[in-house]
Design a protein around this motif. Structure first.
Motif, PDB file in Angstrom:
ATOM      1  N   GLY A 124       2.558  13.198  -4.335  1.00 42.03           N
ATOM      2  CA  GLY A 124       1.606  13.265  -3.229  1.00 42.03           C
ATOM      3  C   GLY A 124       1.802  12.798  -1.753  1.00 42.03           C
ATOM      4  O   GLY A 124       1.967  13.477  -0.903  1.00 42.03           O
ATOM      5  N   SER A 125       2.550  11.668  -1.818  1.00 44.90           N
ATOM      6  CA  SER A 125       3.167  10.813  -0.553  1.00 44.90           C
ATOM      7  C   SER A 125       4.498  10.860  -0.368  1.00 44.90           C
ATOM      8  O   SER A 125       5.001  10.268   0.422  1.00 44.90           O
ATOM      9  N   ALA A 126       5.208  11.851  -1.192  1.00 46.08           N
ATOM     10  CA  ALA A 126       6.466  11.762  -0.991  1.00 46.08           C
ATOM     11  C   ALA A 126       7.104  12.668   0.049  1.00 46.08           C
ATOM     12  O   ALA A 126       7.788  13.486  -0.172  1.00 46.08           O
ATOM     13  N   SER A 141       5.126   0.077  -6.955  1.00 49.16           N
ATOM     14  CA  SER A 141       4.703   1.288  -7.204  1.00 49.16           C
ATOM     15  C   SER A 141       3.525   1.628  -8.085  1.00 49.16           C
ATOM     16  O   SER A 141       3.403   0.853  -9.030  1.00 49.16           O
ATOM     17  N   THR A 142       3.066   2.622  -8.076  1.00 49.16           N
ATOM     18  CA  THR A 142       2.076   3.043  -9.005  1.00 49.16           C
ATOM     19  C   THR A 142       2.303   2.870 -10.437  1.00 49.16           C
ATOM     20  O   THR A 142       1.481   2.453 -11.313  1.00 49.16           O
ATOM     21  N   PRO A 143       3.524   3.398 -10.890  1.00 48.00           N
ATOM     22  CA  PRO A 143       3.805   3.302 -12.557  1.00 48.00           C
ATOM     23  C   PRO A 143       4.072   1.813 -13.121  1.00 48.00           C
ATOM     24  O   PRO A 143       4.192   1.816 -14.252  1.00 48.00           O
ATOM     25  N   LEU A 155       1.337  -3.354  -3.138  1.00 48.47           N
ATOM     26  CA  LEU A 155       1.425  -2.128  -3.430  1.00 48.47           C
ATOM     27  C   LEU A 155       1.869  -1.088  -2.427  1.00 48.47           C
ATOM     28  O   LEU A 155       1.464  -1.220  -1.244  1.00 48.47           O
ATOM     29  N   VAL A 156       2.701  -0.243  -2.876  1.00 52.68           N
ATOM     30  CA  VAL A 156       3.291   0.761  -1.966  1.00 52.68           C
ATOM     31  C   VAL A 156       2.628   2.042  -2.466  1.00 52.68           C
ATOM     32  O   VAL A 156       3.215   2.935  -2.904  1.00 52.68           O
ATOM     33  N   ALA A 157       1.528   2.126  -2.278  1.00 51.49           N
ATOM     34  CA  ALA A 157       0.285   3.113  -2.721  1.00 51.49           C
ATOM     35  C   ALA A 157      -1.100   2.629  -2.266  1.00 51.49           C
ATOM     36  O   ALA A 157      -1.278   1.491  -1.869  1.00 51.49           O
TER      37      ALA A 157
HETATM   38  C1  8YV Z   1       2.495   7.194  -5.374  1.00 50.78           C
HETATM   39  C2  8YV Z   1      -0.138   7.537  -4.931  1.00 50.78           C
HETATM   40  O1  8YV Z   1       1.958   6.840  -6.529  1.00 50.78           O
HETATM   41  O2  8YV Z   1      -0.600   5.813  -3.414  1.00 50.78           O
HETATM   42  C3  8YV Z   1      -0.931   6.180  -4.193  1.00 50.78           C
HETATM   43  O3  8YV Z   1      -1.967   5.758  -4.904  1.00 50.78           O
HETATM   44  O4  8YV Z   1      -0.453   7.807  -6.142  1.00 50.78           O
HETATM   45  C4  8YV Z   1       1.198   7.680  -4.578  1.00 50.78           C
HETATM   46  O5  8YV Z   1       1.263   7.358  -3.302  1.00 50.78           O
HETATM   47  C5  8YV Z   1       3.314   6.242  -4.698  1.00 50.78           C
HETATM   48  O6  8YV Z   1       3.790   6.364  -3.619  1.00 50.78           O
HETATM   49  C6  8YV Z   1       4.318   5.398  -5.756  1.00 50.78           C
HETATM   50  O7  8YV Z   1       4.120   4.078  -5.550  1.00 50.78           O
END
Ligand code: 8YV
Length: 324
Positions: free
Chosen positions: A291-293, A58-60, A79-81
């Motif tokens: 944002g994507s939650a 994920s992003t972090p 990436l799930v992003a």
């Molecule tokens: C979240 C995002 O960070 O898709 C991205 O670039 O910033 C967001 O969707 C993501 O869901 C967490 O990995």
């Protein structure tokens, strides 16, 4: 005697990706996740990927050169992003690892959130909710909680990709005039008119940031740009921390040089210090990068990320590689 080769080892940096249980995986795949709620640091992530064929992040999560060096079997980082500024793409290329992301499937959820921030900031919704929670809803005063109209205002979108275009479609429903600015010119879609950045900032009542984080967009909006938006203007960002100079934003809000702002992204994430001045500025709405939650969106993102893993592990091209 016949032996069955073990399936691939797929490491997920987080527990609980929505919809993971419904995603078809390669035969015999072993899924490795940290415990629920855990957030592995760089060293823990390197340990997790030592024997991994695939890594889902994920992003972090920082996917840096040291991580690639620690993962000799790694073939794909999914990436799930949609944003991929947390991955060292040069190191990935050196190690022959494919990097994939999830474009498109989160544009609507992120645009919904951008619009939420616009309404919250411009109509002062957080301030209004707060006084109700404190039992301070006083006698009617025609001056209370006066905000500024969203309907029929001018919206400037900085970064006119999929998310920016989804924000524009929503703005059309509010009767807004829409301007857009992008690094690479976009074909006219009949909704947004292209404008140079300074002109867009000057003409807009509301500015929405939808650019990726790159060296060119880091610090893109500072004191000068905020002054172009002006005292009746609102700035919202669902992009990436670092695109807005947060100190300059606070200064503009405190001194009435900007009406209001909404941030879903911060230079430091997670922003945990309850005393951080960003969290106490009345005209600034802060959200913890959501944002994507939504259930539907995160489920689509999980499915897309895992599909990329499966394709690469099967020796086929990734459907959604990050752009070169
Ligand atoms: C979240 C995002 O960070 O898709 C991205 O670039 O910033 C967001 O969707 C993501 O869901 C967490 O990995």
């Amino acid at each position: 005697m016949s032996t069955t080769a073990p399936g691939p080892r797929i490491v997920l940096s987080r527990y609980g990706y929505p919809g993971l249980e419904d995603v078809p995986l390669p035969a015999g795949a072993e899924l490795v996740t940290p415990p629920a709620g855990a957030s592995p640091d760089a060293a823990e992530l390197r340990e997790l990927v030592a024997d991994a064929d695939a890594l889902v992040v994920s992003t972090p999560d920082q996917v840096d050169a040291d991580l690639f060096a620690a993962a000799p079997r790694l073939k794909v980082v999914a990436l799930v992003a949609v944003g991929f500024d947390n991955v060292d793409l040069e190191a990935a290329a050196r190690h022959g690892v494919t990097v994939t992301h999830t474009p498109g499937v989160l544009a609507d959820a992120t645009a919904d959130l951008a619009f939420g921030l616009i309404l919250m900031a411009r109509r002062r919704l957080v301030e209004a909710t707060d006084i109700m929670r404190r039992g301070e809803w006083g006698a009617f005063d025609p001056r209370s909680f006066l905000g500024l109209d969203v309907a029929n205002a001018t919206l400037g979108i900085v970064g006119y990709g999929r998310i920016g275009a989804a924000v524009a479609r929503r703005a059309a429903g509010f009767g807004m005039t829409v301007l857009q600015h992008s690094r690479s010119p976009r074909p006219d879609d009949g909704i947004a008119t292209a404008a140079p950045l300074d002109e867009l900032l000057e003409r807009s009542d509301v500015v929405s940031l939808n650019v990726p984080r790159t060296p060119q967009t880091t610090g893109l909006i500072g004191a000068r740009e905020l002054d172009l938006i002006g005292p009746r203007g609102t700035l919202v960002s669902t992009a990436r921390g670092g695109v807005v100079d947060e100190a300059a934003l606070l200064d503009a809000l405190r001194n009435g040089r900007l009406h209001s702002a909404g941030l879903d992204v911060f230079a430091t994430e997670p922003l945990r210090d309850p005393h951080d001045p960003l969290l106490h500025e009345p005209r600034l709405v802060c959200l913890p990068h959501i944002g994507s939650a939504s259930i539907e969106t995160r489920t689509r993102m999980t499915a897309m990320a895992l599909r990329n893993v499966c394709e690469v592990l099967a020796g086929r091209p990734a459907p959604n590689p990050v752009p070169a």
